[in-house]
Scaffold this motif. Sequence first.
Motif, short mmCIF file in Angstrom:
data_model
loop_
_atom_site.label_atom_id
_atom_site.label_comp_id
_atom_site.label_asym_id
_atom_site.label_seq_id
_atom_site.Cartn_x
_atom_site.Cartn_y
_atom_site.Cartn_z
N ASN A 3 0.82 -1.22 0.00
CA ASN A 3 0.00 0.00 0.00
C ASN A 3 0.85 1.26 0.00
N VAL A 4 2.02 1.22 0.64
CA VAL A 4 2.89 2.40 0.67
C VAL A 4 3.85 2.42 -0.50
N GLY A 5 3.73 1.43 -1.39
CA GLY A 5 4.56 1.42 -2.60
C GLY A 5 6.00 1.00 -2.39
N GLU A 6 6.28 0.26 -1.30
CA GLU A 6 7.64 -0.21 -1.01
C GLU A 6 7.62 -1.71 -0.73
N PRO A 7 7.48 -2.55 -1.76
CA PRO A 7 7.38 -3.99 -1.51
C PRO A 7 8.58 -4.59 -0.79
N LEU A 46 -0.09 0.23 13.57
CA LEU A 46 -0.42 0.06 12.17
C LEU A 46 -1.65 0.91 11.79
N PRO A 47 -1.79 1.25 10.50
CA PRO A 47 -3.00 1.96 10.06
C PRO A 47 -4.21 1.02 10.15
N SER A 91 5.06 4.18 10.98
CA SER A 91 6.51 4.29 10.84
C SER A 91 7.13 2.89 10.69
N PRO A 92 7.88 2.64 9.60
CA PRO A 92 8.53 1.33 9.47
C PRO A 92 9.51 1.05 10.59
N PRO A 137 -4.65 -2.79 8.03
CA PRO A 137 -3.64 -3.61 8.70
C PRO A 137 -3.87 -3.82 10.20
N SER A 138 -4.26 -2.79 10.92
CA SER A 138 -4.43 -2.97 12.37
C SER A 138 -5.58 -3.92 12.68
#
Length: 407
Positions: free
Chosen positions: A248-252, A300-301, A308-309, A374-375
Amino acid sequence: MLQPYRELAAVPRVPALLIWASLGRLHMTGTPLAMSFLIAGWTGSYTLAGVIGAALLIGIGVSGPVRGRAADRRGAAGLVMVTGVGYGLGMIVLAFVPTWLPGSWWPVMAVGAFAVGLFNPPVIPVSRAIWPRMLSGSALNSAYTVDATLTELMYAVGPLLAAALVAAVNPEMSLVISGALAMLGAAGFARMLSVAGQSGPVATSDQAKPRRAGLFTVPGVSASLLLSFFLVAALLMVDMTIVAWARNVGEPILAGVLGAVWAVGSGIGGLVAGGLRGAPRLTRRVVLNLLGVAALVPVLPPVFDPASPWLIGLVLLFGGAAIAPAVAAANARLGELAPAERRTEAYGWLSSASTAGFAIALPTSGFLLDHGGPSVAAAGAVVMVTLGVLLAARIPAAKPEPEPVLS
């Protein structure tokens, strides 16, 4: 603290068997991530990705007890080799189905995934069943812990490798590599079984008699299998949650990195637990696992957005420390409870229970991700581990039976 590991390392062939048993299951750790990216991109739905992944795991689960029973009766090395080749080739074919057919043909992919799952090589039940034949005492407990710890390290390497291939090449190549690793791992493990003299069947006085119902009448066996179902379901729901958030954040690549952090935390916890003397306290370890999973929900959202990762990674690192100790204690307890001549079959049922947990977790987490985020999916994992805690408290301790002589 290191004495159990010294005892373990002193037994010939055991270290090599542990390594090849771990490599033989490496493919399984990266497949869910690779398949999730592949199917979600093909169909546009996490739910369908979960359904197809569940079909693969149902096939694996159906074959688990059959493979375990066959290994007990006829030997394991040849069985592992043949099924490894069939599974690996089937996985390579599955990787290209989305390039041949439109997304509306996803039921074909589901049927194919189920068929491939039937050929999954029984590395896990075979490896877990041979430790009591070769070890005893603290060395045996350490073997289960090292086995679980190395498995967690595979969960660090597998998803990271899969995510790197997805990001650098494509999901198809990631799944192709998974199939190739399945064949390589099965071949290496089968060879080590032969070298260690563990490739033959378990000789028992009543081996020729039909093996009817009886395994599940042993007190604690059914509860142990259900415990693994809930633990594995929770772990995969967390894994799917991380994958979805990273996508979802575009960072697989973050899915692989965070999965690796989680597995490293588990590995550290396993190494510490493996050096402890005395019988492991199963309920306590599952409770600690519950606390680690629950800590993910508020970071998580949509509860914490944008997430934050770094914070997610920190929670995964500390929360993961309870995974390997809990899994090792659960595996050891089942080995103590199951009759020696049916131990591989028992671990085959354990694989079935675990894959059933996967099969339930994939569509469930997909649904929760599609409709809550996610949460919410992480909260579903909390429910699973909570049920595991209730089961762990009901599993009795047992002394292992004398080992039969190998033919």
